[in-house]
Design an enzyme around this catalytic site. Sequence first.
Site, PDB file in Angstrom:
ATOM      1  N   GLU A  25       1.258  -1.227  -0.163  1.00 38.55           N
ATOM      2  CA  GLU A  25      -0.152   0.349   0.018  1.00 38.55           C
ATOM      3  C   GLU A  25       0.593   0.942  -0.190  1.00 38.55           C
ATOM      4  O   GLU A  25       1.716   1.195   0.459  1.00 38.55           O
ATOM      5  CB  GLU A  25      -0.357  -0.020   1.100  1.00 38.55           C
ATOM      6  CG  GLU A  25      -2.256  -1.206   1.022  1.00 38.55           C
ATOM      7  CD  GLU A  25      -3.326  -0.639   2.646  1.00 38.55           C
ATOM      8  OE1 GLU A  25      -2.649   0.676   3.285  1.00 38.55           O
ATOM      9  OE2 GLU A  25      -3.849  -1.583   2.716  1.00 38.55           O
ATOM     10  N   HIS A  71      -5.060   5.963  -0.260  1.00 39.15           N
ATOM     11  CA  HIS A  71      -4.094   5.078  -0.164  1.00 39.15           C
ATOM     12  C   HIS A  71      -4.580   3.867  -0.878  1.00 39.15           C
ATOM     13  O   HIS A  71      -5.584   4.300  -2.137  1.00 39.15           O
ATOM     14  CB  HIS A  71      -4.319   4.541   1.910  1.00 39.15           C
ATOM     15  CG  HIS A  71      -5.329   4.369   2.073  1.00 39.15           C
ATOM     16  ND1 HIS A  71      -6.077   5.127   2.204  1.00 39.15           N
ATOM     17  CD2 HIS A  71      -5.760   2.426   1.894  1.00 39.15           C
ATOM     18  CE1 HIS A  71      -7.527   3.779   2.784  1.00 39.15           C
ATOM     19  NE2 HIS A  71      -7.364   3.100   2.295  1.00 39.15           N
ATOM     20  N   HIS A  73      -5.431   0.155  -2.137  1.00 41.28           N
ATOM     21  CA  HIS A  73      -6.115  -1.239  -1.625  1.00 41.28           C
ATOM     22  C   HIS A  73      -5.570  -1.707  -2.758  1.00 41.28           C
ATOM     23  O   HIS A  73      -6.001  -2.901  -3.939  1.00 41.28           O
ATOM     24  CB  HIS A  73      -7.554  -1.429  -1.652  1.00 41.28           C
ATOM     25  CG  HIS A  73      -7.932  -1.246  -0.375  1.00 41.28           C
ATOM     26  ND1 HIS A  73      -9.375  -0.836  -0.342  1.00 41.28           N
ATOM     27  CD2 HIS A  73      -7.022  -0.409   0.528  1.00 41.28           C
ATOM     28  CE1 HIS A  73      -9.257  -0.368   0.577  1.00 41.28           C
ATOM     29  NE2 HIS A  73      -8.542   0.148   1.455  1.00 41.28           N
ATOM     30  N   ASP A  84      -9.439   2.099   8.570  1.00 47.27           N
ATOM     31  CA  ASP A  84      -9.802   3.045   7.907  1.00 47.27           C
ATOM     32  C   ASP A  84     -10.385   3.939   7.736  1.00 47.27           C
ATOM     33  O   ASP A  84     -10.285   5.655   7.675  1.00 47.27           O
ATOM     34  CB  ASP A  84      -9.993   3.223   6.261  1.00 47.27           C
ATOM     35  CG  ASP A  84      -9.068   1.978   5.260  1.00 47.27           C
ATOM     36  OD1 ASP A  84      -8.368   2.166   5.812  1.00 47.27           O
ATOM     37  OD2 ASP A  84      -9.416   1.152   4.025  1.00 47.27           O
TER      38      ASP A  84
HETATM   39 ZN   LIG Z   1      -7.702   0.502   3.172  1.00 52.12          ZN
END
Ligand SMILES: [Zn+2]
Length: 123
Positions: A25, A71, A73, A84
Amino acid sequence: MNISAIQKDTLELLLAMGRESHPREFAALLSAKSGIISDINLIPGSIGGKASAQVPFDMVPLGMNIIGSAHSHPNGIIRPSDADIRFFSVSGSRHIIVGDPYGPDDWGCFSPDGIPVRLKVVP
Ligand SMILES: [Zn+2]
């Protein structure tokens, strides 16, 4: 500030960052000008987390107009996790998730409580 749009090149950069970090990530903070998300702020120490993205907020430079986060995934599921949502609530009003395979439509924007928010993509 009401954030209703993102610049196309900013979105494309987020997707490219997801692609480059894959299968890990990345996480970044977003800032905006005149209600349009236009800047990505990479935070030292936030790259390469294996679990949910965590941004060390004491590393955020002062004076940045942070309106949210972005961000990736790597599993391709464009939906915020419980972790999150806990993170969103302390880091602004708009949160973008990009997911594998990081194509033009492989992203979503969410409010701090995890509700999808429509963002216009502007040139
Ligand atoms: Zn996430």
